[in-house]
Design a protein around this motif. Structure first.
Motif, PDB file in Angstrom:
ATOM      1  N   THR A 149     -14.872 110.378   6.349  1.00  0.00           N
ATOM      2  CA  THR A 149     -15.130 111.794   6.028  1.00  0.00           C
ATOM      3  C   THR A 149     -16.624 112.036   6.243  1.00  0.00           C
ATOM      4  N   LEU A 211      -6.292 120.624   1.319  1.00  0.00           N
ATOM      5  CA  LEU A 211      -6.855 119.681   0.355  1.00  0.00           C
ATOM      6  C   LEU A 211      -5.777 118.723  -0.147  1.00  0.00           C
ATOM      7  N   LEU A 214      -4.976 116.156   2.531  1.00  0.00           N
ATOM      8  CA  LEU A 214      -6.040 115.160   2.608  1.00  0.00           C
ATOM      9  C   LEU A 214      -5.857 114.104   1.526  1.00  0.00           C
ATOM     10  N   LEU A 215      -5.564 114.547   0.314  1.00  0.00           N
ATOM     11  CA  LEU A 215      -5.352 113.599  -0.779  1.00  0.00           C
ATOM     12  C   LEU A 215      -4.172 112.678  -0.487  1.00  0.00           C
ATOM     13  N   LEU A 218      -5.138 110.006   1.889  1.00  0.00           N
ATOM     14  CA  LEU A 218      -5.974 108.994   1.251  1.00  0.00           C
ATOM     15  C   LEU A 218      -5.146 107.967   0.482  1.00  0.00           C
ATOM     16  N   LEU A 224     -11.631 104.212   2.676  1.00  0.00           N
ATOM     17  CA  LEU A 224     -12.340 105.462   2.950  1.00  0.00           C
ATOM     18  C   LEU A 224     -13.826 105.157   3.059  1.00  0.00           C
ATOM     19  N   SER A 231     -14.147 114.308  -1.124  1.00  0.00           N
ATOM     20  CA  SER A 231     -13.195 113.260  -0.739  1.00  0.00           C
ATOM     21  C   SER A 231     -13.542 111.930  -1.393  1.00  0.00           C
TER      22      SER A 231
END
Length: 261
Positions: A149, A211, A214-215, A218, A224, A231
């Motif tokens: 990110t 959002l 994205l979570l 992850l 990450l 993030s």
């Protein structure tokens, strides 16, 4: 707060857009959209709810003004920003602000004896929720991958140079064969394009996820690598492997509370 007031309704004010995240709570989530309401106007809208106490976490004047306009009897927050007169309990920092973790500062509004390690932020992420978010993505994620990110608010002072992300991506791919997914907002598309240029194992999905998506991504990532950004805190709340890169900000104050960081 939930432990301190076990029989009370505890509502949370969130910035509009964050309600899609599976945030643990007991009570109502109330959305604040600064593009639609001023802090004062929003505070007035809370008057009819008959709250007893308002914990003001952000250190801004506007947050205290919101609490003041709500006329909630107990308004608790830290002094500073000329806002003490707006709070019924304006607590002074015992040590210099920023010299301890922000979570510890928040806990200090309840008690200085609370151990930060027992209250690390967590997100309640369930399998069905993750599947729903991944199925709604415009792309399919690979079986094994690392997420970069490259973005962060406040610009380059908080951002690791794109050349470093690009070189790290090459090394991870050479050593482990990992695919690299670049995630972020529409503002990060240009950085993502530079990182992914001529590297077919790097996929630039900046600006292409919500959002919540994205979570969900992850939760499946092997690692990450990112700046001091939202993030970073999401990965910490998942307690998954991460490397956080700090520039102008301090990891002492806002670093990830994550044993895997």
């Amino acid at each position: 707060v939930l432990e301190t007031f076990p029989d009370s309704q505890v509502d949370i004010i969130l910035k509009s857009g964050f309600e899609t995240l599976p945030i643990p709570h007991r009570g109502e989530i109330i959305l604040f959209d600064k593009n639609k309401d001023s802090a004062g106007k929003f505070g007035k809208s809370l008057r009819h709810k008959n709250y007893d106490c308002f914990y003001v976490l952000p250190p801004s004047f506007s947050s205290a003004w919101m609490a003041f306009q709500s006329k909630i009897p107990k308004r608790i927050g830290y002094a500073g920003e000329y806002r003490s007169f707006l709070l019924t309990s304006a607590k002074k920092h015992e040590i210099r602000p920023g010299s301890q973790h922000l979570l510890k500062e928040y806990l200090g509004l309840l008690s200085n004896d609370l151990d930060m390690g027992n209250y690390a932020p967590r997100l309640e992420v369930k399998h069905d929720w993750v599947k729903e978010q991944l199925d709604s993505c415009a792309f399919k994620i690979p079986e094994k991958f690392v997420v970069f990110t490259p973005g962060a608010i406040y610009g380059p002072s908080k951002q690791w140079p794109v050349e470093h992300f690009r070189e790290l991506g090459k090394q991870l791919h050479k050593a482990f064969g990992y695919t690299i997914l670049l995630l972020g907002t529409i503002d990060d598309v240009e950085s993502g394009t530079k990182i992914a240029h001529n590297n077919d194992w790097i996929h630039n999905y900046c600006g292409k996820t919500t959002l919540a998506q994205l979570l969900a991504i992850l939760t499946k990532a092997q690692l990450l690598v990112g700046n001091d950004s939202g993030s970073m805190h999401l990965m910490a709340a998942l307690q998954r492997p991460q490397i956080a890169v700090f520039g102008s900000t301090s990891p002492t104050w806002t670093g990830p509370i994550n044993a895997n960081a």
